[in-house]
Design an enzyme around this catalytic site. Structure first.
Site, PDB file in Angstrom:
ATOM      1  N   ARG A  68       0.843  -1.193   0.000  1.00 11.71           N
ATOM      2  CA  ARG A  68       0.000   0.000   0.000  1.00 11.71           C
ATOM      3  C   ARG A  68       0.876   1.240   0.000  1.00 11.71           C
ATOM      4  O   ARG A  68       1.151   1.811   1.050  1.00 11.71           O
ATOM      5  CB  ARG A  68      -0.898   0.017   1.232  1.00 11.71           C
ATOM      6  CG  ARG A  68      -1.922  -1.095   1.177  1.00 11.71           C
ATOM      7  CD  ARG A  68      -2.837  -1.059   2.387  1.00 11.71           C
ATOM      8  NE  ARG A  68      -3.521  -2.331   2.504  1.00 11.71           N
ATOM      9  CZ  ARG A  68      -3.880  -2.884   3.650  1.00 11.71           C
ATOM     10  NH1 ARG A  68      -3.626  -2.261   4.798  1.00 11.71           N
ATOM     11  NH2 ARG A  68      -4.500  -4.040   3.663  1.00 11.71           N
TER      12      ARG A  68
ATOM     13  N   ASP B 135       2.171   4.950  -0.186  1.00 11.18           N
ATOM     14  CA  ASP B 135       1.597   6.224   0.274  1.00 11.18           C
ATOM     15  C   ASP B 135       1.379   7.229  -0.844  1.00 11.18           C
ATOM     16  O   ASP B 135       1.911   7.058  -1.934  1.00 11.18           O
ATOM     17  CB  ASP B 135       2.625   6.901   1.201  1.00 11.18           C
ATOM     18  CG  ASP B 135       2.433   6.477   2.630  1.00 11.18           C
ATOM     19  OD1 ASP B 135       1.396   5.892   2.947  1.00 11.18           O
ATOM     20  OD2 ASP B 135       3.358   6.744   3.413  1.00 11.18           O
TER      21      ASP B 135
ATOM     22  N   TYR C 178      12.449  -1.690  -2.382  1.00 10.14           N
ATOM     23  CA  TYR C 178      12.137  -0.267  -2.507  1.00 10.14           C
ATOM     24  C   TYR C 178      13.421   0.475  -2.819  1.00 10.14           C
ATOM     25  O   TYR C 178      14.493   0.116  -2.306  1.00 10.14           O
ATOM     26  CB  TYR C 178      11.580   0.298  -1.192  1.00 10.14           C
ATOM     27  CG  TYR C 178      10.142  -0.049  -0.903  1.00 10.14           C
ATOM     28  CD1 TYR C 178       9.104   0.717  -1.425  1.00 10.14           C
ATOM     29  CD2 TYR C 178       9.824  -1.134  -0.096  1.00 10.14           C
ATOM     30  CE1 TYR C 178       7.779   0.408  -1.147  1.00 10.14           C
ATOM     31  CE2 TYR C 178       8.493  -1.456   0.179  1.00 10.14           C
ATOM     32  CZ  TYR C 178       7.481  -0.677  -0.352  1.00 10.14           C
ATOM     33  OH  TYR C 178       6.174  -0.985  -0.083  1.00 10.14           O
TER      34      TYR C 178
ATOM     35  N   ARG D  20      10.670   5.091   4.655  1.00 12.35           N
ATOM     36  CA  ARG D  20      10.879   6.539   4.740  1.00 12.35           C
ATOM     37  C   ARG D  20      11.501   6.930   6.078  1.00 12.35           C
ATOM     38  O   ARG D  20      12.316   7.861   6.141  1.00 12.35           O
ATOM     39  CB  ARG D  20       9.562   7.280   4.513  1.00 12.35           C
ATOM     40  CG  ARG D  20       9.125   7.219   3.051  1.00 12.35           C
ATOM     41  CD  ARG D  20       7.709   7.702   2.851  1.00 12.35           C
ATOM     42  NE  ARG D  20       7.502   8.985   3.490  1.00 12.35           N
ATOM     43  CZ  ARG D  20       6.297   9.498   3.758  1.00 12.35           C
ATOM     44  NH1 ARG D  20       5.218   8.831   3.418  1.00 12.35           N
ATOM     45  NH2 ARG D  20       6.206  10.663   4.335  1.00 12.35           N
TER      46      ARG D  20
END
Lengths: 264, 264
Positions: free
Chosen positions: A50, A52, A110, A203
């Site tokens: 999911r 952001d 990522y 993040r």
């Protein structure tokens, strides 16, 4: 109708993230609309991660119900003509009845793109995090390896969303310098791999690496920050627009080569 | 006030080109507004090349009148805080009183990015021209060299805008293959250099190369197309969003290294 596995690329700049929201565009909703236009029937499209608001993907994986009459090799094109320009299905494959893109995944990558130098980028400005502050890149590179392994990542998860089990295993954590671009900016990419990540974990990890680069944290601060199990012990989260979900792997699959394109 | 030379990077997607238009945003107007906010005085900012709507620049050169009290090394930052995110001044330098960015230029480089494969790009979709059609890249590469040298480029200039003297000298004309990206798309960059180009010339040259790639034109068609001096003899122009003004050189300067970043 047949279940199909889709690999999806998107520029997240215009979306309020992957997940369907009321009154805000989402990548999931765009895909569901495209599937509905194609199949004539509303159905849920489920994704592996999911992402952001503002986060991009080169290889999100999703599962969708598509007409049995549509050959798998025609799915990408059929959906792409029904999707906005900033979302594309790059591959489609048959999916087993029990294929769950989120739970079935064995590894994800990522990337987080950083752009360093006095001048902010104007080309690709929504695809890297720009910092004017001089950063100690060697310290960041060394520190990145301290995330490797199995840890409780409570310090790297937004408090209100912390899950019961905040242990996660980081299987790769590497900061790579790409090259200088035309305006003298240094381009760095942080790559992190693991089976799953907590909400905002990547993040937060990048934000702490940034804090190591600025000298706010020592190069060896990460073990103590992990041990604190407190979001306040780590730095601020890096902004979403540098983040990209590169790929998602399932049992028996090999990771693709790193994508080392510049974002400018 | 002092004349300053500015090097400007921009993503042209949101602009109706470089030049000031009534009722449409332009890069020039954005720069003029930033200069006015800084200096308190309206003045013209002149550029080396009038890029079209949707065309990008990594190294446009412009001249502006700026307060004498502002040191040259602070100009970029002072303007960047007053510019939109998709425009950045990447360098500033003193400019002689007679510096004319357009007429004084001795060489420019434009790049044109192509993305080939069945799947359109969703990341960087406004920075390359995507074609699903299989192209004969070897033929295009060979043909590109036929633009080199001094020719009448009337066939590569929009008729209504043809100038009196349509002779131009092309000093470099090269199609470079970058690499496949994650979705199996081939990425190509065409680079062309010369002192000046006619209106729409580069896009017309790329359009004809594309026609050679599809087989519409033979690999050796360019000399006859040039000789025809007729826009209708060449192919259609390539769309603006693949084009980028890479750099502009003035007497005594050396060209920068090619920027070989991917646009995705």
């Amino acid at each position: 109708m047949l279940r199909r596995r889709l690999t999806v690329e998107y520029d997240g700049s215009a979306y309020n993230g992957w997940q369907v929201h009321n009154n805000a565009p989402s990548v999931q909703e765009s895909l569901e609309k495209a599937v509905e236009r194609l199949s004539g029937r509303a159905s849920r499209v489920r994704g592996a991660g999911r992402t952001d608001a503002g986060v991009h993907a080169r290889g999100q994986v999703a599962v969708a119900e598509l007409p049995a009459a549509l050959p798998v090799e025609k799915i990408a094109e059929a959906l792409n003509t029904r999707l906005p320009d900033d979302i594309a299905v790059v591959a489609a494959a048959p999916a087993a009845d029990d294929f769950n893109p989120r739970r079935g995944c064995v590894r994800k990558q990522y990337s987080y793109s950083l752009s360093l130098g006095p001048i902010r980028p104007a080309l690709g400005d929504k695809r890297s995090w720009h910092s004017k502050r001089p950063l100690d890149v060697d310290a960041m590179r060394t520190a990145a390896s301290l995330y490797l392994g199995d840890h409780d990542f409570t310090s790297f998860c937004n408090r209100e969303l912390a899950e019961n089990d905040n242990r996660r295993t980081v299987e790769r954590s590497e900061l790579v310098e790409l090259r200088h671009d035309g305006a003298g900016r240094r381009r760095l990419v942080y790559r992190v791999e693991g089976r799953s990540f907590l909400y905002n974990q990547v993040r937060a990890m990048v934000g702490t690496l940034f804090g190591i680069g600025t000298g706010r944290f020592a190069v060896d601060a990460i073990p103590a920050i992990l041990a604190a199990r407190d979001r306040a012990a780590a730095g601020e989260s890096a902004p979403p627009w540098g983040l990209c979900l590169e790929w998602v792997l399932y049992p028996g699959e090999n990771p693709p080569e790193d994508f080392d394109g510049l974002f400018s």
